[in-house]
Design an enzyme around this catalytic site. Structure first.
Site: not given
Ligand code: HSE
Length: 403
Positions: A12, A127, A200
């Protein structure tokens, strides 16, 4: 000129630098200032990297530099990331992050510190990756009483479930293949056990309620027990199985949970497949609205971080409103929630299941001798759980029914 530092040069973090560079002109126009990445903090060296000259290993260089007004925290975790975020905010530097674990755990405290120092702690990317969802809740939906949030909040599990559905494959096989292709982590626990979705939905639920929903108190069930056989029955009913992060805030109940649901093909989340995420938000005036897109990945997630950077640049010296108090939200007992359930049972136990859950419906699938499917009428979660326990190992699986 607004100078930015990026903490963590991983997927990221490098995406943040790339987005700022690629969309420089647009971003500068929208920020009404020129943005420049001055430092990148990482423990590693990146010889030959085009931004090698910006790399530093000592966080104090960033914290002590008064030119830096915005910090992007893309390190992850709740150790150094927490410490560095606090240091930055206490020095009046705004922080933009993709770190859902940190936001879920320390969100209200960090928001409070930002407010005390007239800067911002923004977390759009935490999120739904690149999907705008935090900002809509904080700005566009402020006239609403949000009563329900239902989301496919994890791309890895949605990819696995979609592939199981399409190919009639079992969980373990699809997980293994996804790991080989790099779609799933080598340690997939946080995703497949639902912990990532839990953080989330804790963040979204906290924003919905304006109080803190403790992620550790959210009932969380992952997808490891879902089988190819469950999808056979789902298909026979015109349904799919999706992992939902879900919360409700109505007159009668306030709760949050993460669980697989067997949902109808009329649910707008039915068509959300593969690595995509989507979130449905129900307001008491607007009704349903849905936010769809890429919930993970370098550039989508970085785009959300940089969107926050632009907001910070536009609002220097001012804290944007975000109603999220440290006070813990009181959640109702999930055991009291009423819904119907799908049960897959050993074929010779169908009569016992009918007797335990009268009034339900047998789901017939030709050619299946080993098991039978049954959908109960609506009953309380705790009653369902007690009856299932009494049926013992006759019950092969049970999945909550969704709309
Ligand atoms: N491991 C998470 C997913 C990455 O598969 O959505 C994003 O938060």
């Amino acid at each position: 000129m607004i100078k930015v530092a990026v903490l963590g040069y991983g997927t990221v973090g490098s995406g943040v630098v790339e987005v700022i560079e690629k969309n420089k002109e647009l971003i500068n126009k929208r920020s009404a200032a020129e943005l420049e990445v001055k430092y990148i903090l990482d423990l590693r060296d990146f010889p030959g990297d085009p931004y090698e000259s910006k790399l530093v290993h000592d966080v104090n260089i960033i914290m002590e530099d008064e030119e830096i007004s915005i910090v992007c925290e893309t390190m992850g975790g709740v150790g150094a990331a927490y410490k560095f975020t606090k240091m930055a905010l206490e020095s009046g530097k705004s922080v933009c992050t993709s770190n859902k674990e940190l936001v879920a755990k320390y969100g209200p405290e960090l928001l409070q510190i930002a407010k005390a120092h007239s800067c911002n702690y923004l977390f759009e990317a935490s999120v739904g990756g690149g999907i705008p969802i935090i900002r809509p809740i904080n700005t566009a939906l402020t006239a609403e009483k949000i009563e329900a949030i239902t989301g496919i909040l994890n791309g890895t599990t949605n990819y696995i479930l979609s592939k199981m559905e399409k190919e009639g494959a079992d969980f373990e096989d699809v997980l293994k293949e996804a790991q080989e292709k790099g779609y799933a982590e080598r340690n997939p626990e946080a995703d497949v056990e639902g912990h990532d979705a839990c953080r989330k939905i804790a963040i979204l639920s906290s924003l919905m309620l304006g109080k803190t929903v403790d992620s550790e108190k959210i009932y969380t069930e992952g997808i490891t027990k879902i089988t190819a056989a469950d999808f056979v029955y789902a298909k026979a009913m015109g349904r799919s199985i999706k992992l939902f992060g879900m919360s409700r805030n109505t007159e009668n109940e306030t709760w949050a949970m993460v669980s697989p649901f067997m949902i109808s093909n009329e649910n707008p989340l039915y068509m959300v497949s593969g690595v995509f995420n989507a979130i449905c938000v129900r307001g008491n005036m607007l009704g349903d609205s849905m936010y769809y897109g890429r919930g993970a990945g370098k550039l989508p997630t970085a785009s959300a971080v940089v969107g926050d950077v632009v907001d910070c640049a536009r609002n220097q010296g001012k804290t944007l409103p975000c109603l999220w108090d440290a006070e813990e939200a009181v959640l109702s007992d999930i055991g009291e929630v009423e819904r119907s359930f799908f049960i897959r049972v050993k074929a010779d136990a169908l009569d016992d299941v009918k007797a335990a859950f009268p009034g339900g419906e047998v789901i017939a699938v030709d050619g299946r001798a080993e098991d039978k499917g049954y959908v109960t009428v609506a009953l309380k979660e705790k009653e369902f759980a007690a009856k299932c326990e009494a049926l013992g190992d006759a019950v092969l699986n049970r999945i909550r029914m969704g709309e």
